[in-house]
Design a protein around this motif. Structure first.
Motif, PDB file in Angstrom:
ATOM      1  N   GLY A 306     -10.567  -8.542   1.187  1.00  0.00           N
ATOM      2  CA  GLY A 306      -9.485  -7.638   0.843  1.00  0.00           C
ATOM      3  C   GLY A 306      -8.974  -6.885   2.059  1.00  0.00           C
ATOM      4  O   GLY A 306      -9.342  -7.172   3.204  1.00  0.00           O
ATOM      5  N   VAL A 307      -8.132  -5.909   1.807  1.00  0.00           N
ATOM      6  CA  VAL A 307      -7.520  -5.152   2.885  1.00  0.00           C
ATOM      7  C   VAL A 307      -7.189  -3.759   2.369  1.00  0.00           C
ATOM      8  O   VAL A 307      -7.041  -3.544   1.160  1.00  0.00           O
ATOM      9  CB  VAL A 307      -6.237  -5.871   3.395  1.00  0.00           C
ATOM     10  CG1 VAL A 307      -5.160  -5.867   2.327  1.00  0.00           C
ATOM     11  CG2 VAL A 307      -5.722  -5.238   4.672  1.00  0.00           C
ATOM     12  N   ILE A 308      -7.076  -2.830   3.286  1.00  0.00           N
ATOM     13  CA  ILE A 308      -6.633  -1.470   2.973  1.00  0.00           C
ATOM     14  C   ILE A 308      -5.260  -1.278   3.604  1.00  0.00           C
ATOM     15  O   ILE A 308      -5.129  -1.361   4.827  1.00  0.00           O
ATOM     16  CB  ILE A 308      -7.622  -0.412   3.481  1.00  0.00           C
ATOM     17  CG1 ILE A 308      -8.934  -0.501   2.699  1.00  0.00           C
ATOM     18  CG2 ILE A 308      -7.033   0.993   3.364  1.00  0.00           C
ATOM     19  CD1 ILE A 308      -9.977   0.505   3.151  1.00  0.00           C
ATOM     20  N   GLY A 309      -4.245  -1.070   2.785  1.00  0.00           N
ATOM     21  CA  GLY A 309      -2.910  -0.795   3.290  1.00  0.00           C
ATOM     22  C   GLY A 309      -2.735   0.684   3.565  1.00  0.00           C
ATOM     23  O   GLY A 309      -3.100   1.524   2.731  1.00  0.00           O
ATOM     24  N   VAL A 310      -2.193   1.015   4.726  1.00  0.00           N
ATOM     25  CA  VAL A 310      -2.050   2.413   5.161  1.00  0.00           C
ATOM     26  C   VAL A 310      -0.590   2.663   5.485  1.00  0.00           C
ATOM     27  O   VAL A 310       0.023   1.929   6.275  1.00  0.00           O
ATOM     28  CB  VAL A 310      -2.933   2.708   6.393  1.00  0.00           C
ATOM     29  CG1 VAL A 310      -2.724   4.145   6.857  1.00  0.00           C
ATOM     30  CG2 VAL A 310      -4.392   2.463   6.068  1.00  0.00           C
ATOM     31  N   ASP A 311      -0.041   3.697   4.860  1.00  0.00           N
ATOM     32  CA  ASP A 311       1.329   4.136   5.127  1.00  0.00           C
ATOM     33  C   ASP A 311       1.261   5.415   5.962  1.00  0.00           C
ATOM     34  O   ASP A 311       0.727   6.429   5.508  1.00  0.00           O
ATOM     35  CB  ASP A 311       2.086   4.378   3.823  1.00  0.00           C
ATOM     36  CG  ASP A 311       3.516   4.831   4.055  1.00  0.00           C
ATOM     37  OD1 ASP A 311       4.204   4.193   4.876  1.00  0.00           O
ATOM     38  OD2 ASP A 311       3.931   5.836   3.455  1.00  0.00           O
ATOM     39  N   MET A 312       1.784   5.364   7.200  1.00  0.00           N
ATOM     40  CA  MET A 312       1.756   6.513   8.104  1.00  0.00           C
ATOM     41  C   MET A 312       2.908   7.460   7.770  1.00  0.00           C
ATOM     42  O   MET A 312       4.050   7.034   7.611  1.00  0.00           O
ATOM     43  CB  MET A 312       1.869   6.052   9.555  1.00  0.00           C
ATOM     44  CG  MET A 312       0.728   5.202  10.037  1.00  0.00           C
ATOM     45  SD  MET A 312       0.883   4.787  11.795  1.00  0.00           S
ATOM     46  CE  MET A 312      -0.552   3.733  11.998  1.00  0.00           C
ATOM     47  N   ASN A 313       2.584   8.749   7.684  1.00  0.00           N
ATOM     48  CA  ASN A 313       3.583   9.768   7.400  1.00  0.00           C
ATOM     49  C   ASN A 313       3.409  10.925   8.362  1.00  0.00           C
ATOM     50  O   ASN A 313       2.519  10.926   9.216  1.00  0.00           O
ATOM     51  CB  ASN A 313       3.458  10.241   5.950  1.00  0.00           C
ATOM     52  CG  ASN A 313       3.684   9.126   4.954  1.00  0.00           C
ATOM     53  OD1 ASN A 313       4.800   8.762   4.667  1.00  0.00           O
ATOM     54  ND2 ASN A 313       2.602   8.553   4.435  1.00  0.00           N
ATOM     55  N   ALA A 314       4.270  11.928   8.223  1.00  0.00           N
ATOM     56  CA  ALA A 314       4.289  13.032   9.182  1.00  0.00           C
ATOM     57  C   ALA A 314       3.054  13.904   9.085  1.00  0.00           C
ATOM     58  O   ALA A 314       2.640  14.504  10.081  1.00  0.00           O
ATOM     59  CB  ALA A 314       5.539  13.882   8.984  1.00  0.00           C
ATOM     60  N   ASN A 315       2.436  13.999   7.910  1.00  0.00           N
ATOM     61  CA  ASN A 315       1.286  14.899   7.759  1.00  0.00           C
ATOM     62  C   ASN A 315       0.116  14.272   7.020  1.00  0.00           C
ATOM     63  O   ASN A 315      -0.845  14.964   6.697  1.00  0.00           O
ATOM     64  CB  ASN A 315       1.714  16.175   7.027  1.00  0.00           C
ATOM     65  CG  ASN A 315       2.297  15.875   5.654  1.00  0.00           C
ATOM     66  OD1 ASN A 315       2.477  14.709   5.279  1.00  0.00           O
ATOM     67  ND2 ASN A 315       2.594  16.922   4.906  1.00  0.00           N
ATOM     68  N   HIS A 316       0.165  12.985   6.724  1.00  0.00           N
ATOM     69  CA  HIS A 316      -0.961  12.365   6.046  1.00  0.00           C
ATOM     70  C   HIS A 316      -0.872  10.847   6.169  1.00  0.00           C
ATOM     71  O   HIS A 316       0.165  10.289   6.537  1.00  0.00           O
ATOM     72  CB  HIS A 316      -0.994  12.761   4.566  1.00  0.00           C
ATOM     73  CG  HIS A 316       0.085  12.128   3.746  1.00  0.00           C
ATOM     74  ND1 HIS A 316       1.366  12.620   3.692  1.00  0.00           N
ATOM     75  CD2 HIS A 316       0.088  11.020   2.950  1.00  0.00           C
ATOM     76  CE1 HIS A 316       2.097  11.864   2.900  1.00  0.00           C
ATOM     77  NE2 HIS A 316       1.350  10.875   2.442  1.00  0.00           N
ATOM     78  N   LEU A 317      -1.989  10.207   5.843  1.00  0.00           N
ATOM     79  CA  LEU A 317      -2.081   8.758   5.748  1.00  0.00           C
ATOM     80  C   LEU A 317      -2.326   8.403   4.292  1.00  0.00           C
ATOM     81  O   LEU A 317      -3.316   8.847   3.699  1.00  0.00           O
ATOM     82  CB  LEU A 317      -3.222   8.212   6.615  1.00  0.00           C
ATOM     83  CG  LEU A 317      -3.164   8.490   8.116  1.00  0.00           C
ATOM     84  CD1 LEU A 317      -4.439   7.989   8.785  1.00  0.00           C
ATOM     85  CD2 LEU A 317      -1.957   7.838   8.743  1.00  0.00           C
ATOM     86  N   ALA A 318      -1.434   7.633   3.695  1.00  0.00           N
ATOM     87  CA  ALA A 318      -1.596   7.160   2.321  1.00  0.00           C
ATOM     88  C   ALA A 318      -2.216   5.772   2.361  1.00  0.00           C
ATOM     89  O   ALA A 318      -1.677   4.863   3.006  1.00  0.00           O
ATOM     90  CB  ALA A 318      -0.253   7.140   1.591  1.00  0.00           C
ATOM     91  N   ALA A 319      -3.345   5.602   1.684  1.00  0.00           N
ATOM     92  CA  ALA A 319      -4.092   4.342   1.754  1.00  0.00           C
ATOM     93  C   ALA A 319      -4.452   3.878   0.350  1.00  0.00           C
ATOM     94  O   ALA A 319      -4.699   4.694  -0.551  1.00  0.00           O
ATOM     95  CB  ALA A 319      -5.356   4.505   2.595  1.00  0.00           C
ATOM     96  N   TRP A 320      -4.484   2.552   0.189  1.00  0.00           N
ATOM     97  CA  TRP A 320      -4.885   1.945  -1.083  1.00  0.00           C
ATOM     98  C   TRP A 320      -5.597   0.639  -0.764  1.00  0.00           C
ATOM     99  O   TRP A 320      -5.154  -0.135   0.085  1.00  0.00           O
ATOM    100  CB  TRP A 320      -3.681   1.676  -1.977  1.00  0.00           C
ATOM    101  CG  TRP A 320      -4.023   1.707  -3.452  1.00  0.00           C
ATOM    102  CD1 TRP A 320      -5.132   1.205  -4.037  1.00  0.00           C
ATOM    103  CD2 TRP A 320      -3.249   2.280  -4.504  1.00  0.00           C
ATOM    104  NE1 TRP A 320      -5.110   1.413  -5.384  1.00  0.00           N
ATOM    105  CE2 TRP A 320      -3.966   2.078  -5.710  1.00  0.00           C
ATOM    106  CE3 TRP A 320      -2.014   2.929  -4.555  1.00  0.00           C
ATOM    107  CZ2 TRP A 320      -3.495   2.517  -6.941  1.00  0.00           C
ATOM    108  CZ3 TRP A 320      -1.543   3.358  -5.792  1.00  0.00           C
ATOM    109  CH2 TRP A 320      -2.274   3.161  -6.966  1.00  0.00           C
ATOM    110  N   ARG A 321      -6.680   0.407  -1.474  1.00  0.00           N
ATOM    111  CA  ARG A 321      -7.461  -0.819  -1.271  1.00  0.00           C
ATOM    112  C   ARG A 321      -6.913  -1.923  -2.158  1.00  0.00           C
ATOM    113  O   ARG A 321      -6.635  -1.709  -3.338  1.00  0.00           O
ATOM    114  CB  ARG A 321      -8.931  -0.573  -1.600  1.00  0.00           C
ATOM    115  CG  ARG A 321      -9.801  -1.799  -1.408  1.00  0.00           C
ATOM    116  CD  ARG A 321     -11.190  -1.579  -1.944  1.00  0.00           C
ATOM    117  NE  ARG A 321     -11.992  -2.792  -1.881  1.00  0.00           N
ATOM    118  CZ  ARG A 321     -13.187  -2.928  -2.451  1.00  0.00           C
ATOM    119  NH1 ARG A 321     -13.720  -1.923  -3.131  1.00  0.00           N
ATOM    120  NH2 ARG A 321     -13.856  -4.070  -2.343  1.00  0.00           N
TER     121      ARG A 321
END
Length: 534
Positions: A306-321
């Motif tokens: 599997g993989v963990i997708g990470v969305d970079m933002n100005a004040n946080h990292l949004a991640a989902w497995r």
């Protein structure tokens, strides 16, 4: 419908090629600090003169002029100090040239955008591909004036680049500008002077393989002893043989200390840099060395678990497995960081967020993290985004380069692969296809969480859309399975779940025959007497 741009294929990001660790120089005597200040100021003045000579050479630089500059510096320091100074000068000049090229590109983009918008009627609406005309005649007039300013600036910068002229400030352009605004800094004149002088000192030496402990100029033994080869004019300050000065401080590197000690004992090259933090009043030493770039693992091996997708933002990292088939599992995670305050605080916040992300990946057993290959250098000009000042500030504050470099370096030590994907349409398509389906009564899926799913699916090679269009014949799967992430070789993907012997579950109805055989009748004759249990 407008044609979409071509989506680049994902790739496994290569690992770091070097290591840098830093520690504090403790227990320095007043004499040690005085010697460090004198050596740093003397070598800093030589570095400034050498940089001036290199900028004067411009594009006419040659190996003969390099040798002449190094010979002049050797007479006032040493051959090794001269080599370190000239190499640092060339690196600084090359960095200024790259920044100059990026500035030219930015000015060209701004001029092209303004010319296009000025050619359109006032008030004409734009499209998704191209901006429209300006909103009012007043804005059109001001942008026409700005066009002339940018054109003059572009001609000047292009002339400098063609002539090989660069503008470099040792100590920092921002610190130089703060001298005229001490009340806004806020700094006193004495504090500014101390910071300015410390920023122009030069106390760094390149390593040499085969020499004692990997460096003949700034030498640190595996036990932690620090000694410096003094320049020729300051040789009378030596307290050891061969013109060396031994500091009273003992050095210990908490991070990668054993790796550094192994290199020092094997006499492998280690570069050192000593600098003074005026805000804390402390001295630090940084050790750096090169490492072979680790071989990137194949994409299939990285995505096997599997993989963990990470969305970079100005004040946080949004991640989902995501599992191996591209389906999101578990709950989304969010790793916050605060990018306000000093540079040290911002760097610590980024490292802390990435550490938590990597620890979660190791807990899940995932061997790959997918991130967007973002670059906002050409996308944050006000000519492109117009009145969207808050949006320009938002993308300007996103540390995409720092996050990418930090994540690649930290993940290499944990054995987790970093997969870079094309950022095109991930937020839009993720919200369109995944935000509403993943929202439930107890969980609200944000646009950033949906984007992390889109990023992970793109890294796996799956389309972002959950299901393909059903066949036109009718709404059944006559022409094959419509769920794109399900493999055709999965048995029973379309049929009902098979009967598995075992305890009753909510999904499999009980076997009526076996239940009837063991069930107690409700008739009076079938009632068991309580005496049977006595």
């Amino acid at each position: 419908m407008a044609d979409l741009r071509r989506i680049a294929a994902p790739f496994v990001a290569p690992g770091p090629s070097g290591v840098a660790v830093r520690t504090r120089l403790k227990d320095l005597t007043p004499e040690d600090e005085t010697v460090l200040r004198w050596v740093g100021a003397h070598l800093g003045s030589l570095a400034s003169k050498d940089l001036k000579a290199r900028c004067a050479d411009g594009l006419e630089h040659s190996t003969e002029s390099w040798a002449a500059r190094k010979g002049d510096l050797t007479a006032q320091s040493s051959s090794r100090w001269a080599g370190s100074i000239t190499r640092a000068t060339h690196d600084q000049w090359a960095l200024a040239r790259r920044g100059q090229a990026a500035h030219v590109q930015s000015l060209e983009a701004g001029i092209t955008t303004i010319r296009h918008r000025l050619s359109l009627p006032v008030g004409q609406k734009g499209t998704k591909r191209a901006p429209g005309g300006y909103r009012s005649a007043h804005e059109w007039f001001n942008k026409a004036r700005r066009l002339h300013v940018l054109e003059d600036r572009f001609e000047q910068v292009r002339a400098d680049r063609e002539a090989g002229r660069v503008h470099v400030v040792r100590g920092g352009k921002h610190l130089l500008g703060a001298r005229h605004h001490l009340d806004k800094a806020p700094l006193t004149e004495a504090d500014w002077r101390e910071r300015w002088e410390a920023g122009r000192w030069f106390l760094q030496a390149d390593g040499e393989s085969g020499k004692r402990f990997g460096n003949e100029t700034i030498r640190i033994t595996p036990e932690g002893g620090v000694s410096i080869k003094l320049p020729a004019p300051l040789a009378d300050l030596a307290n050891a043989k061969h013109g060396r000065y031994v500091l009273a401080a003992q050095v210990r590197f908490p991070h990668r200390g054993q790796e550094w000690a192994d290199r020092a004992e094997a006499n492998r090259a280690v570069a050192y840099r000593i600098h003074y933090d005026t805000g804390r009043g402390r001295w630090y030493v940084t050790a750096s060395w090169q490492i072979p770039v680790s071989r990137t693992i194949p994409m299939t091996a990285a995505l096997a678990h599997g993989v963990i997708g990470v969305d970079m933002n100005a004040n946080h990292l949004a991640a989902w497995r995501l599992d191996a088939h591209g389906n999101p599992t578990g709950k989304p995670r969010r790793f916050l960081f605060d990018l306000t305050g000093s540079a040290q605080h911002r760097d610590a916040q980024v490292r802390h967020a990435l550490t938590r992300l990597l620890n979660w990946a190791k807990t899940c057993g995932v061997k790959a993290i997918a991130v967007e290959d973002l670059d906002f250098q050409a996308e944050k000009t006000r000519e492109k985004h117009g009145r969207k000042r808050r949006f320009r500030h938002l993308i300007s504050g996103m540390p995409t380069g720092k996050l990418r470099a930090r994540l690649t370096s930290m993940a290499d030590a944990t054995g987790i692969a970093i997969i870079a994907v094309d950022p095109a349409y991930t937020s839009k398509w993720g919200a369109q296809h995944w935000q509403k389906p993943m929202t439930g009564p107890t969980r609200k899926t944000t646009r950033h969480d949906a984007a992390s799913i889109a990023i992970g699916r793109r890294a796996q090679g799956h389309p972002i859309r959950r299901r393909t269009t059903p066949p036109r014949a009718h709404q059944s799967d006559v022409y094959g399975h419509r769920t794109v992430q399900a493999d055709r070789r999965v048995p029973g993907r379309e049929g009902p779940r098979p009967r598995i012997p075992g305890p009753r579950t909510r999904s499999v109805p009980p076997d009526a025959a076996s239940t009837r055989a063991t069930r107690t009748p409700n008739t009076v004759r079938g009632v068991r007497s309580e005496q049977e249990w006595i």
